[in-house]
Design an enzyme around this catalytic site. Structure first.
Site, PDB file in Angstrom:
ATOM      1  N   TYR A 102       0.841  -1.207   0.000  1.00 31.46           N
ATOM      2  CA  TYR A 102       0.000   0.000   0.000  1.00 31.46           C
ATOM      3  C   TYR A 102       0.871   1.250   0.000  1.00 31.46           C
ATOM      4  CZ  TYR A 102      -3.037   3.744   1.540  1.00 31.46           C
ATOM      5  OH  TYR A 102      -3.701   4.932   1.623  1.00 31.46           O
ATOM      6  N   ASN A 254       1.733  10.694   6.589  1.00 26.88           N
ATOM      7  CA  ASN A 254       0.748   9.792   7.186  1.00 26.88           C
ATOM      8  C   ASN A 254       1.012   9.607   8.683  1.00 26.88           C
ATOM      9  OD1 ASN A 254      -0.271   6.342   6.664  1.00 26.88           O
ATOM     10  ND2 ASN A 254      -1.471   8.106   7.255  1.00 26.88           N
ATOM     11  N   ARG A 348     -13.767  27.350  49.779  1.00 26.23           N
ATOM     12  CA  ARG A 348     -13.798  26.164  50.649  1.00 26.23           C
ATOM     13  C   ARG A 348     -13.694  24.855  49.869  1.00 26.23           C
ATOM     14  NH1 ARG A 348     -18.594  24.080  53.232  1.00 26.23           N
ATOM     15  NH2 ARG A 348     -19.603  26.064  52.695  1.00 26.23           N
ATOM     16  N   LYS A 450     -13.688  47.173  37.890  1.00 26.66           N
ATOM     17  CA  LYS A 450     -15.020  46.948  37.318  1.00 26.66           C
ATOM     18  C   LYS A 450     -14.917  46.463  35.868  1.00 26.66           C
ATOM     19  CE  LYS A 450     -18.512  49.512  38.570  1.00 26.66           C
ATOM     20  NZ  LYS A 450     -19.452  48.476  39.079  1.00 26.66           N
TER      21      LYS A 450
END
Length: 686
Positions: A102, A254, A348, A450
């Site tokens: 392959y 690959n 806590r 803020k």
């Protein structure tokens, strides 16, 4: 024991191995302390050389090499050369014999039924059709993979190919190494991979650079864009571009190197941020005057989870002997029945919250370290058995799953951080700190953090969105051959975004914590100045009557000082003698109560406490504002009567890092400098 043709120890059966399924090794990797592990990562990151052998690459080394301005050099193990050469020669010999393999004699993927004897031409066509990415035009197109990710991918791919199962020449690995060491980085597309047959599309651009494709581009050491010829010249690669031999193109593309390379750099940062979140939670306890009982070792031992136990132990260590905790203990003893028995969850339960996230990040780290040391292409060349093995190691599922899980953990850490800063800036919850952590003289013209809190909400929202999984969005690809795919790089990219956002949150919160530390310092000096002034005025006004005799109001002084201990300084300090604020109200209340219990003596001007109140308040108005301003100026000048408690705490190095090394300053509305400028310093620093 024998050495196989790939240069590795071979065994006739997995069952002869004491840990054939690798579960034991995986479990062993998770023993010990996470903190010690992170310290080791940082030490490895600082090393000047990374030597690749194919089996022991660390995420910290990937992160070090990935840095664009990296001076880390990469070396290849000569011991790996024979194994690499053997697999390369096997491919050529097998093709010469007519063996059907392959990607060597066949087409690719769903078209693997096609056959050819033109091995080199087949590899060139592979690179050509995979060059399917889009870059766009202009520097702001945003479609190019960051150079750091490309460098990480190059390093990881070399490490994989060094193991000698891929059928590629050693010279090609040396060329990629030369590009890395010369800080020459091929341009890869940001998108276009599903990390299923590996990261085919982006890796094909590295192969394109090596073969001198005309569309190949790279970024040089000076940041300029160069072509393949200039890249080879700068890297000092001899003999020109490579003519790919059978299997070599497939060996280059690959694999999972892009997804796992980025995952490595992401996890390096994530591990450090996880430890930092534990430390930050302890500092949060200090500035909030929390109760350190939440770190008690028995609580966490009984829960059994190792991440939680370690998180609590780190916090306990930082808080042990903390000057803030000693001061907080005294404050909690004042009117204890009127105060909450426990702190809120953001403090806590922080060990319980952070522990599982650390376990997830740690587990993901080990998974990715296995991946970057794996052989993940197809087919694999087994020289010892004279065969090519067709499988699917290119499937990047460990990357996709690890990154999805890591992103969820990062989002949880960010959520805790947002909950903590939300308490810190809120004067209903922060135990006496000013609203928005405003540090200026006039709270009507100073709104402190803020804007920062709003930004934190935005960061947190985006982080929560990113926590959604990527891996459940799989599409069938490549003519239904790649019908399941990992989406590893996509998940890594989203996790990189999440880490970046957590850095923004951490930077903002660190500056806020340092602001709170300095406000506590200011608070102590204000309180001392108010006490001294009230005490002195009391002695002058309340001790004697008109005739010089001792006055009944002299007994008020102790109660007046107690008022100051009980009242939050920042509720009145901007105008300490205002009757709209609690200080003067409470001081007057003490005097009135003494007057009401003064009985018949109130009828005599010489012994009346009521008649002393006006004189007391007038003298206080004359003296107190000056003393408060003097206290502020002394703190600003570094000559405060009471030193900053942080210097007596184990968290001091973090404060010093932010304030001194990074130069992030105390923020007030009176200064031109904006909060974002200071946050930026910390963001760059971490």
């Amino acid at each position: 024991m024998e050495i196989n043709g790939n240069g590795h120890v071979s065994s006739p059966s997995l069952c002869l191995n004491k840990d054939p399924l690798n579960w034991g090794a995986a479990a062993e990797a998770l023993t010990g302390s996470h903190l010690d592990e992170v310290k080791r990562m940082v030490e490895e990151y600082r090393c000047s050389t990374v030597r690749l052998e194919g089996a022991d690459l660390k995420i910290s080394q990937v992160a070090a090499v990935a840095a664009v301005a990296s001076t880390v050099s990469v070396e290849l193990s000569e011991a790996a050369k024979d194994g690499v050469k053997a697999s390369s020669e096997w491919v050529r010999e097998s093709m010469a014999k007519g063996t059907d393999s392959y990607g060597v004699t066949t087409g690719f993927g769903a078209t693997s039924h096609r056959r050819t004897k033109q091995g080199g031409a087949l590899q060139n066509e592979l690179i050509r059709f995979l060059n399917a990415g889009i870059f766009g035009s202009g520097k702001e197109s945003g479609n190019t993979l960051p150079a750091s990710t490309t460098r990480a991918a190059m390093l990881v791919r070399i490490n994989t190919l060094l193991q000698g199962y891929s059928g590629i020449r050693f010279e090609i690995l040396e060329a990629i190494t030369a590009l890395l060491n010369a800080n020459v980085t091929p341009c890869l597309p940001l998108r276009g991979t599903i990390t299923a047959s590996g990261d085919l599309v982006p890796l094909s651009y590295i192969a394109g650079m090596l073969t001198g494709r005309p569309n190949s581009k790279a970024v040089g050491p000076d940041g300029t864009t160069i072509d393949a010829s200039e890249a080879f010249k700068l890297a000092g690669i001899p003999n020109g571009f490579f003519e790919l031999q059978p299997k070599e193109g497939l060996a280059l593309v690959n694999g999972t190197a892009v997804g796992s390379g980025l995952a490595s750099t992401v996890l390096f940062d994530a591990n450090i941020l996880a430890v930092l979140s534990e430390i930050i939670s302890a500092v949060f306890c200090e500035v909030m005057q929390g109760k350190p009982e939440f770190t008690d070792h028995l609580t966490h031992k009984l829960k059994h989870h190792p991440g939680q136990i370690e998180a609590a132990a780190i916090m306990e260590h930082i808080l042990e002997g903390s000057s803030y905790m000693q001061m907080a203990k005294k404050l909690h003893e004042l009117d204890p029945l009127q105060k909450p028995k426990q702190d809120r969850y953001a403090l806590r339960t922080s060990p319980q919250w952070l522990g599982p996230q650390i376990e997830v990040i740690r587990s993901s780290t080990k998974s990715i370290e296995r991946e970057i040391n794996s052989v993940n292409d197809n087919p694999l060349i087994d020289v010892s058995r004279n065969k090519a093995i067709h499988g699917g190691n290119f499937q990047g599922t460990p990357i996709g799953v690890s990154m999805d899980n890591t992103r969820l953990a990062i989002a949880a850490i960010g959520k805790l951080m947002f909950a903590q800063i939300s308490e810190l800036v809120n004067d209903f919850y922060n135990n006496g700190l000013p609203s928005n952590l405003s540090g200026g003289r006039d709270p009507s013209l100073d709104y402190g953090f803020k804007g920062a809190e709003i930004a934190m909400a935005a960061y947190c929202s985006e982080l929560q969105y990113l926590a959604n999984p990527v891996t459940n969005h799989v599409q069938s690809a490549e003519q239904h051959n790649q019908d399941v795919n990992s989406l590893g790089l996509i998940s890594s990219r989203k996790t990189a975004e999440a880490v970046e956002i957590l850095k923004l949150m951490t930077s903002t919160f660190l500056v806020a914590l340092c602001q709170a530390i300095d406000l506590r310092h200011l608070e102590e000096n204000f309180k001392q100045a108010v006490k001294n002034t009230v005490s002195q005025v009391s002695k002058r006004v309340l001790t004697t009557g008109i005739s010089g005799d001792l006055h009944p109001s002299r007994f008020c002084e102790k109660e007046l000082v107690k008022v100051i201990d009980r009242e939050y300084v920042f509720t009145y300090i901007d105008d300490p003698c205002s009757y709209a604020y609690p200080l003067m109200q409470k001081l007057r209340q003490v005097l009135v109560e003494h007057a009401l219990s003064n009985g018949e003596k109130e009828k005599d001007a010489n012994t009346s406490i009521f008649q002393k109140i006006a004189a007391f308040e007038e003298e206080l108005k004359a003296a107190l504002p000056k003393e408060v301003e003097a206290a502020r100026v002394s703190v600003e000048n570094g000559s405060a009567a009471i030193a900053n408690r942080i210097k007596e705490c184990r968290s001091y190095p973090l404060y010093r890092f932010v304030r001194e090394e990074l130069g992030a300053r105390f923020l007030t509305g009176e200064k031109v400098v904006s909060p974002g400028e200071e946050f930026d310093k910390v963001f760059v620093g971490i």
